[in-house]
Write a protein that holds these residues in place. Structure first.
Motif, PDB file in Angstrom:
ATOM      1  N   PRO A 182      -4.496 -10.392  -6.984  1.00 16.54           N
ATOM      2  CA  PRO A 182      -3.064 -10.169  -7.199  1.00 16.54           C
ATOM      3  C   PRO A 182      -2.739  -8.688  -7.179  1.00 16.54           C
ATOM      4  N   GLY A 183      -1.458  -8.399  -7.066  1.00 13.52           N
ATOM      5  CA  GLY A 183      -1.050  -7.017  -7.085  1.00 13.52           C
ATOM      6  C   GLY A 183      -0.791  -6.470  -5.698  1.00 13.52           C
ATOM      7  N   THR A 184      -0.285  -5.265  -5.666  1.00 13.60           N
ATOM      8  CA  THR A 184       0.123  -4.702  -4.396  1.00 13.60           C
ATOM      9  C   THR A 184      -1.081  -4.287  -3.566  1.00 13.60           C
ATOM     10  N   GLY A 185      -0.876  -4.304  -2.291  1.00 14.33           N
ATOM     11  CA  GLY A 185      -1.896  -3.818  -1.384  1.00 14.33           C
ATOM     12  C   GLY A 185      -2.792  -4.875  -0.800  1.00 14.33           C
ATOM     13  N   ASP A 186      -2.711  -6.085  -1.287  1.00 20.53           N
ATOM     14  CA  ASP A 186      -3.536  -7.151  -0.728  1.00 20.53           C
ATOM     15  C   ASP A 186      -2.682  -8.075   0.124  1.00 20.53           C
ATOM     16  N   GLU A 187      -3.072  -8.203   1.380  1.00 19.19           N
ATOM     17  CA  GLU A 187      -2.293  -8.989   2.328  1.00 19.19           C
ATOM     18  C   GLU A 187      -2.195 -10.429   1.872  1.00 19.19           C
ATOM     19  N   GLN A 188      -0.985 -10.967   1.950  1.00 23.34           N
ATOM     20  CA  GLN A 188      -0.766 -12.369   1.665  1.00 23.34           C
ATOM     21  C   GLN A 188      -0.826 -13.134   2.978  1.00 23.34           C
ATOM     22  N   PHE A 189      -1.668 -14.143   3.000  1.00 31.08           N
ATOM     23  CA  PHE A 189      -1.831 -14.990   4.171  1.00 31.08           C
ATOM     24  C   PHE A 189      -1.045 -16.274   3.938  1.00 31.08           C
ATOM     25  N   PHE A 190      -0.192 -16.605   4.887  1.00 32.46           N
ATOM     26  CA  PHE A 190       0.693 -17.751   4.724  1.00 32.46           C
ATOM     27  C   PHE A 190       0.164 -18.990   5.442  1.00 32.46           C
TER      28      PHE A 190
ATOM     29  N   TRP B 167       5.773  -5.634   6.999  1.00 27.55           N
ATOM     30  CA  TRP B 167       6.531  -6.338   8.033  1.00 27.55           C
ATOM     31  C   TRP B 167       5.758  -7.600   8.420  1.00 27.55           C
ATOM     32  N   TYR B 168       6.516  -8.706   8.482  1.00 27.78           N
ATOM     33  CA  TYR B 168       5.962  -9.990   8.907  1.00 27.78           C
ATOM     34  C   TYR B 168       6.690 -10.474  10.150  1.00 27.78           C
TER      35      TYR B 168
ATOM     36  N   GLY C  22       4.179 -20.189   9.680  1.00 30.66           N
ATOM     37  CA  GLY C  22       4.353 -19.316   8.550  1.00 30.66           C
ATOM     38  C   GLY C  22       4.388 -17.857   8.993  1.00 30.66           C
ATOM     39  N   PRO C  23       4.877 -16.970   8.141  1.00 29.82           N
ATOM     40  CA  PRO C  23       4.916 -15.544   8.478  1.00 29.82           C
ATOM     41  C   PRO C  23       3.513 -14.989   8.716  1.00 29.82           C
ATOM     42  N   GLN C  24       3.433 -14.059   9.660  1.00 28.16           N
ATOM     43  CA  GLN C  24       2.170 -13.446  10.012  1.00 28.16           C
ATOM     44  C   GLN C  24       2.281 -11.946   9.786  1.00 28.16           C
ATOM     45  N   PHE C  25       1.314 -11.377   9.077  1.00 26.27           N
ATOM     46  CA  PHE C  25       1.294  -9.942   8.763  1.00 26.27           C
ATOM     47  C   PHE C  25       1.256  -9.110  10.049  1.00 26.27           C
ATOM     48  N   ILE C  26       2.085  -8.052  10.090  1.00 27.57           N
ATOM     49  CA  ILE C  26       2.052  -7.135  11.237  1.00 27.57           C
ATOM     50  C   ILE C  26       1.484  -5.792  10.801  1.00 27.57           C
ATOM     51  N   ILE C  27       2.144  -5.175   9.826  1.00 28.36           N
ATOM     52  CA  ILE C  27       1.748  -3.843   9.410  1.00 28.36           C
ATOM     53  C   ILE C  27       2.321  -3.582   8.022  1.00 28.36           C
ATOM     54  N   ASP C  28       1.651  -2.722   7.270  1.00 33.78           N
ATOM     55  CA  ASP C  28       2.146  -2.395   5.941  1.00 33.78           C
ATOM     56  C   ASP C  28       2.165  -0.879   5.754  1.00 33.78           C
ATOM     57  N   ILE C  29       2.822  -0.453   4.678  1.00 32.58           N
ATOM     58  CA  ILE C  29       2.886   0.969   4.367  1.00 32.58           C
ATOM     59  C   ILE C  29       3.096   1.129   2.866  1.00 32.58           C
ATOM     60  N   ARG C  30       2.456   2.123   2.302  1.00 29.20           N
ATOM     61  CA  ARG C  30       2.635   2.414   0.883  1.00 29.20           C
ATOM     62  C   ARG C  30       3.689   3.505   0.721  1.00 29.20           C
ATOM     63  N   SER C  31       4.205   3.604  -0.493  1.00 29.18           N
ATOM     64  CA  SER C  31       5.325   4.507  -0.725  1.00 29.18           C
ATOM     65  C   SER C  31       4.929   5.986  -0.642  1.00 29.18           C
TER      66      SER C  31
END
Lengths: 115, 112
Positions: free
Chosen positions: A98-106, B35-36, B43-52
């Motif tokens: 849990p928590g930020t930074g771990d990709e959620q797989f749907f 972004w999904y 279902g939504p598929q992960f594309i890319i992420d970014i931290r603040s």
């Protein structure tokens, strides 16, 4: 399987009946999430489970909605006395922790139609 | 062009052009953004992420830009392909939460 699976893929029920939706997360993922997606809308958070901690139920829209996660793996979302406004796609996701930074797989979702 | 109303905002682009999808997020405490991509019936598929603590991150053909001052996130897709046609959602999560807060989505339509 390697991904998140959900069953059934489609469920049609009559108003007032109870329904159960199932989610099998990715093996080893400790966090599990339920979201709801109405037609043409974004995803609305419902509930999430993190390990053995008490679940965060802050997104459940009414007391007709409940969820369980048995043995830290499979989860069941139950909707009692279904209403037409419950019609939506119910999506489950899991993440390694849990928590930020771990990709959620749907998962692919369960399409619920309440007549 | 874009259209906003009762339906999802839609962006139509020509194959090979670059696409830019924008998103305004709501919570100034959010520190992780994703972004999904969601294709019909999936279902939504992960594309890319970014931290603040970053303002730009690049992936394969995709770039995410974060402007914390105006709470704005954008997704750039280079050389858009028909397979990129889908609904794109931005999502945010504050540090104290595990669940994602999703935006309403933008439908990308790629014309061959």
């Amino acid at each position: 399987g390697a991904g998140v699976s959900q069953s059934p893929s489609n469920k049609v029920t009559e108003k007032g009946k109870d329904v159960e939706l199932r989610c099998d997360p990715i093996s080893g993922h400790t966090a599990l999430y339920w979201y709801r997606q109405s037609l043409g809308q974004g995803l609305e958070f419902l509930i999430y489970f993190q390990g053995n901690s008490a679940p965060d139920k802050s997104g459940l829209p009414s007391d007709r909605f409940s969820a369980e996660r048995t043995g830290g793996s499979v989860s069941t979302l139950t909707i009692q006395r279904t209403q037409q406004e419950d019609s939506a796609v119910y999506l489950c996701a899991s993440s390694l922790s849990p928590g930020t930074g771990d990709e959620q797989f749907f998962g692919p979702g369960t399409r619920l139609t309440v007549l | 062009g874009e259209s906003v109303g009762l339906h999802l905002p839609t962006l139509s682009v020509q194959e090979g052009d670059n696409s830019i999808i924008n998103c305004a997020y709501s919570n100034s405490a959010s520190d992780y953004f994703i972004w999904y991509k969601q294709e019909s019936g999936k279902g939504p598929q992960f594309i890319i992420d970014i931290r603040s603590n970053m303002d730009k991150r690049q992936g394969q053909r995709v770039t995410v830009l974060l402007n914390k001052t105006v709470k704005h996130l954008s997704l750039q897709i280079a050389a858009t392909q028909p397979g990129d046609s889908a609904v794109y959602f931005c999502a945010e999560t504050p540090r104290s939460q595990g669940n994602l807060i999703f935006g309403k989505g933008t439908k990308l339509s790629v014309k061959p």
